[in-house]
Design an enzyme around this catalytic site. Structure first.
Site, PDB file in Angstrom:
ATOM      1  N   THR A   1      36.263  39.857  40.696  1.00 11.43           N
ATOM      2  CA  THR A   1      36.369  38.416  40.940  1.00 11.43           C
ATOM      3  C   THR A   1      36.438  38.109  42.431  1.00 11.43           C
ATOM      4  O   THR A   1      35.692  37.274  42.951  1.00 11.43           O
ATOM      5  CB  THR A   1      37.615  37.846  40.242  1.00 11.43           C
ATOM      6  OG1 THR A   1      37.801  38.466  38.974  1.00 11.43           O
ATOM      7  CG2 THR A   1      37.500  36.344  40.075  1.00 11.43           C
TER       8      THR A   1
ATOM      9  N   GLY B   1      37.617  47.172  38.924  1.00 13.21           N
ATOM     10  CA  GLY B   1      38.704  46.433  38.303  1.00 13.21           C
ATOM     11  C   GLY B   1      38.350  44.957  38.179  1.00 13.21           C
ATOM     12  O   GLY B   1      37.444  44.451  38.867  1.00 13.21           O
ATOM     13  N   CYS B   2      39.057  44.260  37.300  1.00 11.35           N
ATOM     14  CA  CYS B   2      38.708  42.866  37.035  1.00 11.35           C
ATOM     15  C   CYS B   2      39.017  41.971  38.228  1.00 11.35           C
ATOM     16  O   CYS B   2      38.228  41.084  38.577  1.00 11.35           O
ATOM     17  CB  CYS B   2      39.417  42.375  35.786  1.00 11.35           C
ATOM     18  SG  CYS B   2      41.191  42.673  35.746  1.00 11.35           S
ATOM     19  N   TYR B   3      40.144  42.177  38.879  1.00 15.31           N
ATOM     20  CA  TYR B   3      40.446  41.376  40.067  1.00 15.31           C
ATOM     21  C   TYR B   3      39.477  41.677  41.210  1.00 15.31           C
ATOM     22  O   TYR B   3      38.983  40.755  41.861  1.00 15.31           O
ATOM     23  CB  TYR B   3      41.887  41.603  40.532  1.00 15.31           C
ATOM     24  CG  TYR B   3      42.959  41.036  39.638  1.00 15.31           C
ATOM     25  CD1 TYR B   3      43.047  39.670  39.395  1.00 15.31           C
ATOM     26  CD2 TYR B   3      43.918  41.855  39.061  1.00 15.31           C
ATOM     27  CE1 TYR B   3      44.057  39.140  38.597  1.00 15.31           C
ATOM     28  CE2 TYR B   3      44.932  41.341  38.262  1.00 15.31           C
ATOM     29  CZ  TYR B   3      44.998  39.982  38.033  1.00 15.31           C
ATOM     30  OH  TYR B   3      46.001  39.467  37.249  1.00 15.31           O
ATOM     31  N   PRO B   4      39.215  42.959  41.505  1.00 19.10           N
ATOM     32  CA  PRO B   4      38.236  43.242  42.560  1.00 19.10           C
ATOM     33  C   PRO B   4      36.869  42.616  42.286  1.00 19.10           C
ATOM     34  O   PRO B   4      36.215  42.119  43.216  1.00 19.10           O
ATOM     35  CB  PRO B   4      38.173  44.777  42.581  1.00 19.10           C
ATOM     36  CG  PRO B   4      39.550  45.187  42.165  1.00 19.10           C
ATOM     37  CD  PRO B   4      39.943  44.182  41.108  1.00 19.10           C
TER      38      PRO B   4
END
EC number: 1.2.1.38
Lengths: 347, 347, 347, 347
Positions: free
Chosen positions: D152, D147-150
C-alpha cells in the site's frame, strides 16, 4: 444549600446536543430547561432521541431568544454562523458555551481562509488543559468549545511541546474518526451502506477547517518554532471515537522512549481527564466510549527522528459535549470533574 | 448516615465483570473491594480493562475464599459450574449475586438436558419484573441473575402473557445479539474478521441453553397453556445489544393493535426500566447502549393471527450486570433504581 | 460464433444498478451499453461508483426511450411505479428485466393493499428455483425479479413445502439485513452513525411490502394449506447480506432432523445456486458476500413442533442483481450459471 | 492449446490461503491441486472456509513434500520461518510464490533486527510496479510477495519518488487496516467484541516488521536521499482493507497540486492495477474490496511543505493473494492481469 443551574440546549436534537443532554442528566447541579431545534420543532424528544429516556416527553421548541431566556447556562450546538446572534440576545450575564466553530480562532485571516465568511470574534477557548487556560475560563460567561480533532491532537502533543520534546514544526497528524462528528447531515457518503466496511480520507492536504485551530493550539502550548502541520482526517466504521496518530521531529535526536514517557507523565500529573497509559500500552477508542477521558501513549522512533504520540477519545464526549460541561464547571467555579464520567463503555 | 457496602467481583476481568465494575463505580453506596480473575491474576486491571480508569492500578487477585471474605456483597461472573463452591465458602449472610447459569433453573431435568451436568440447585431468580418477584428478592442473600436472552424475551412477552393477549404456546423468538454475550472466549467464530460484515445463526432448533429458562419465565408470567418455544439466536456485527423479535398466537384473533398496546401500557406502568415506546416507534439497540433500560414495542398481525413484540436491551447492562445491581438493590432494601443509568450512549 | 448481447442498465447509479454492472462486466456474453440515472445525469460513473473501475469514464445518461433503444437486454433498477412506461417504450422484443416491485404480484388486491397504487400487471416471476419456473422464464422477454427478502425466505422454505415437511400455514420469518437493500436513500435512520452498533426492527406486524410476495411464493411452492406469514425484517450493521430465520409447524411432529435434512438434500440436488451446508453447519452472510449462492441449513425443533430453516444470501447479488442475471441467462437460452460468481468474498 | 497449471496452496485454510483459492478458482489457466493446512488436516474445506463453495468437498491435507509434489505452482501461506524448507523440497523448477515474509528483505541485518531470527535469503520481490521489477519477475521460479502495508505505502509513494516530487526522507505513513491481515490468530485483541466500534494503534514507534520493507522499497523506487520512515498501523473495524495516508517533504516547495497530480498520472499511465482517481476524489477501501486494484489520490499541502498521497486496497487481494497471482502470471509469461478482478464489491 444545593446549587441548581437551569440549563438550556440549543440544537438539542443533533448528536452534540443529545450528548450534552446525556451528560447534563447526570450532573448534580443541573436542571434541564429548554430544548430547542429546527426541523423537529414540536416533536417529542423521545421520537428524535429515544436514548434520552428521562426526557422522552419533553417537546422540542424553536431556537428563539424567548425560549432560551431565563436560564443560567445555554449550550449552543448550532450550525456554523448561528451562534453570534443567539449569544447576543442572551445578554452578557448568561453563561454561553458554544460547541460550534464561530469563536474558536484568534486570527481573522485564518478564519476567513478556512471558513470563507467574516470572523465573528474570539471567545475564551475551552480547552482547560492548555497552559493557563483554567484561569482564563474561571468566571467567564463565554466559552468556545474546541473542535473534536483539535482536542485530540492538542492533548496528544501539548505535553511534548511544553516539555520541550518537540518544537512544533513539521507536525503530522492522521486521525481516524467515526461519522458522528459530522452530525446528522443527510449526505450520501455518511450513509451506513457507504461507511460500514470502509475507510476513507477527506479534507486532505491542509484544507480541513480544524487545521488552523490545531496550529493555534500548538502555539498556545508553547511551540518554540513556527508550527506547521499536515493534518489528515480518516473516516472509519464506528459511530464514535477519534484515534489520532501524531508525530513530530525530535528536538533531541537521542532522547529515549523512557525519557519521553517521563516528560509526558510529569506534564500530565494533575490532569483529571488525560490518562497516560502504562508504558507500552496503546490507546483504543473503545476504552473511552462515553467517558470524558482521553487516553495517551507516547514513544520515540529514533530511526525516523520523530516522536510518536497517540490519543483516543470520544468525539462526542471529551471531544465536544464533555469538554463543554468541563468548561461550564470551570466557568461557574464548580469542581472541574463534576458530573463527568471517567469510565468508558467497553467492550 | 450513609450506607457503604463493600463489594467484591469474582471474574472481574471478563465482560460481565467489567460491566459490573463500570456500574458499581457509579453506585452511591458501593465501595469496590476485591477483584478476582484466573488467567490474569497479578495483572493491573488497567492492562486488562483499560476503560475502568479509576481502578487502573488495582491488582487482579485469585478467586479464593480468603480474597472474597469480608465483603457485604459478592458478584460472581464465573464459568458454569464454579459458583456453588464459592458461594458455600462465603457463608449464608453474604449477599451473593450470581451472573452465571448454575442456579437459574427450577427443574433439574431441564438443567441436565441442556447443561449435561448435575443440577446445583435453584436460587431466587433475579428478574424483578416477573409477577411477585420483587417480594422474593427483598432480603434474599442469593440471587441467580437471568441469562441475557431470557431477560430480553421475557420482558418483551410478560405483559402479553399477564394481560391475556397470548397464552404462552407456540412462541417464536429470534434474537439478534452482539458477541460480548459470549465473553472473551478465544474461539475462531468470535474473531472480528469473522463477525464484521456478517450475520449468523447458532444454537438453532431448540438446543440453546436459554430455551428452558425462557419457557420457565413464560410459566412464571402466568401462561395459561403449557408454554412452547422456538428460539433462535443470531450473531450480528455489534459489540453489545440484543434485539428480540417475539411472536405468539393471539388469544383473541380480533384484538386491535391499539388494544394490545393498551394492555402493555397498563402492565408496564410502574416498571422503572421497561419503557414502552410511543406507538409506532420500534426499538433499536443503540438507544439502550450502556443503560439499564429495555425498550419495547408491540403490535398485532391479524392476517398471521400473531402478536409481535420487539425488545431492545444492552446484554451486558440490563441483560447481565445492570440486572444484577438492580437485584442487589432490592435484596438490600435500597431503591431499585439506585446507581443505574437510564440514558443510552447514542449514536 | 460468440454471442454478444448489448445490455443497458436503467438506474445504474444505485446499489442494485452498481451490482448489475459488477456482474455484467464479468459476463462473457455481455457488452455494457447505456447507463442511465436521474440525479447524476452527466456525471462520470467513476465519481458515483468508483468500484466499477473499467467503467470509470462512462457518462451517466438520462432514462429515456432513445437512450435505452438499440439494446438486446435492458435491466431496470428504478423507483416503484416507473418500470411500466419504460418497458412499453422498449417494445415487446427486447428482454426487460425489472428489479423493481411493479410486476411481481399476481393479485391486484394484494398490490393495492401493500403499495397503495393501481396494479401495473404481472410479469414472469424471476425465481427459477420455484417449481416449473425455469420453463416459464425460458424465452420470456419480461422478468419481474423478486424482492430480496422473498428470495431468501422462499429459498429457505420451498424445499420444506415441496417435500411435505410443512404445509405453509403459520410461517414465521425474521430476517436480519444490511441497509444496502434500502438503496442510497438519504433518510436519517440509514446514516452510518445510526446503524453502526445497532439493530432495529421495522415494517413489523405484517405491513412490509414483501409479505404478500412471500405468501404468493409459498403457494407457488405447493403449500397445501392457505399460507399465513408473520414477517419481521431487522436492520443490522453490515452493508450487505440477509440472514433469514424461518420456522413453520411440522406436518409430522415426529419427523427427525435427519429426515428433514434428507428432504432438503433431495429437493436441492439440481440447484446450482442453493447450497445445503453439511448437517450441523449454519449459514453466515459473510460466506456468500458478492456471490450468487444462497446457503441453507435446516433442523427440527420437536419440543416446539416446528421446522427451522436458515438461509444466508447477499441481498444485492442473489437477492437482486445476481438473480436478475440468472433470469437473463434463462430467458436467452444461455446456461443458467453463466457469468455468476459461486465464491463469496470472505472474511 | 489451452495451458492448464496445476496449483497447490500450502496454508489453504487461513485468510491468505482462502483468498488465493477464491482468485485461483476464477483463473482460466489454473486447476486447483493440493490444499494443505495444519490444525485442520482431514477436515472438509467446506467446514473451514464455507465461502469456497466449489471446493467444499475437498479435504485439507498435511503440508508435506509428497502432498505438494507434482504441481506447476505452489503458493505458500505459512507462518514465518516455514517457507525455506518447503521450497527446498519442491526443487528449483517449481514456481514457488511465498506470501510470507521470509524472503522479502535484502539486508540480513534488517531482517535480524525486526524478526529476531537468522535471515533465510532473498527472493525476487513480488511488486511488479517497482522500476524494473517486471523484468526480474519474468521467468523466475521464486517470488517473495510483499507485505500488505508495504504494498500500500509503496504504491502510494513510488510515483512521487520516481517523479522527483519527494526524495524519500522523513516519510510518514499512517495506515488504517482491518484485522484479516493478522490472520485467524486466536488473540484477545482480535476478538470481534474488542474490535467493533474501536480504533487502536499498534506496532508504534518504528517497530512494526513492515518498516524496513517499506524503506527498502523507497530505495528501489529511486529515493535520492537515504529513506527514513515513521510508520504507524491502526486497526479499525472492518474485515478487510487498508487505507494508507502517506506524506513526505516536498522536493520543490512551490509545486502545485495540479503538477503533482500530473506527475502521478504520467508515472501510472501503464499500470493495470494502480488507478489514480479523478483529481479531488479520495480513495475509500470499499471500492476495492475483493479487487486487485489500488486506488490513489495525491495533493500538495504547501503550508506544511508536504506531499500527501492516500492509497486504498484490499489487504487480502492486491495486498496479498491478488499480488501473488499477478506475480505468478508474470513469472509464467501470462498476461499480467489474467484472472484478476478489476471491480470491487461495493457498497
Amino acid at each position: 444549600m444545593h446549587m441548581v443551574l437551569k440549563v438550556a440546549v440549543a440544537g438539542a436534537t443533533g448528536y452534540a446536543g443529545g450528548e450534552l443532554l446525556r451528560l447534563l442528566l447526570s450532573h448534580p447541579h443541573v436542571e434541564v430547561g429548554a430544548l430547542t431545534g429546527s426541523s423537529s420543532v414540536g416533536a417529542r424528544l423521545g421520537e428524535v432521541s429515544p436514548h434520552l429516556t428521562p426526557l422522552a416527553d419533553r417537546v422540542v421548541e424553536a431556537t428563539t431568544p424567548d425560549v432560551l431566556a431565563g436560564h443560567d447556562v445555554v449550550f449552543l450546538a448550532l450550525p456554523h454562523g448561528a451562534s453570534a446572534a443567539v449569544a447576543e440576545a442572551l445578554g452578557p450575564d448568561v453563561l454561553v458555551v458554544d460547541c460550534g466553530a464561530d469563536f474558536r480562532l484568534v486570527d481573522p485571516a485564518a478564519w476567513e481562509q478556512f471558513y470563507g465568511s467574516p470572523h465573528a470574534g474570539t471567545w475564551p477557548y475551552g480547552l482547560p488543559e492548555l497552559p493557563g487556560q483554567r484561569d482564563v475560563l474561571k468566571g467567564t460567561t463565554r466559552v468556545a468549545v474546541p473542535g473534536c480533532y483539535p482536542t485530540t491532537a492538542t492533548l496528544a502533543l501539548f505535553p511534548a511541546v511544553r516539555g520541550g520534546l518537540v518544537d512544533g514544526h513539521d507536525v503530522v497528524v492522521v486521525a481516524a474518526s467515526g461519522p458522528s462528528g459530522a452530525g446528522k447531515s443527510l449526505k450520501p457518503h455518511l450513509l451506513g451502506a457507504e461507511l460500514m466496511g470502509s475507510a476513507s480520507a477527506y479534507g486532505v492536504g491542509g484544507v480541513h477547517r480544524h487545521t488552523p485551530e490545531i496550529v493555534q493550539n500548538l502555539r498556545a502550548a508553547g511551540a518554540t518554532a513556527a508550527p506547521t502541520l499536515s493534518f489528515t482526517p480518516v473516516l472509519v466504521p464506528m459511530s464514535r471515537g477519534i484515534l489520532a496518530t501524531c508525530t513530530a521531529p525530535l528536538a533531541d535526536p537521542d532522547v529515549t522512549p523512557e525519557a519521553a514517557y517521563a516528560v509526558y507523565a510529569e506534564q500530565l500529573v494533575d490532569e483529571p481527564f488525560v490518562q497516560l497509559l502504562a508504558q507500552g500500552q496503546w490507546p483504543q477508542t473503545q476504552s473511552v466510549l462515553g467517558s470524558n477521558v482521553v487516553q495517551l501513549q507516547v514513544t520515540v522512533d529514533r530511526a525516523a527522528g520523530r516522536l510518536v504520540a497517540v490519543a483516543a477519545l470520544d468525539n462526542l464526549t471529551k471531544g465536544t459535549a464533555g469538554g463543554a460541561v468541563q468548561c461550564m464547571n470551570l466557568a461557574l467555579g464548580l469542581p472541574e470533574t463534576t458530573g463527568l464520567p471517567l469510565v468508558g463503555v467497553a467492550p
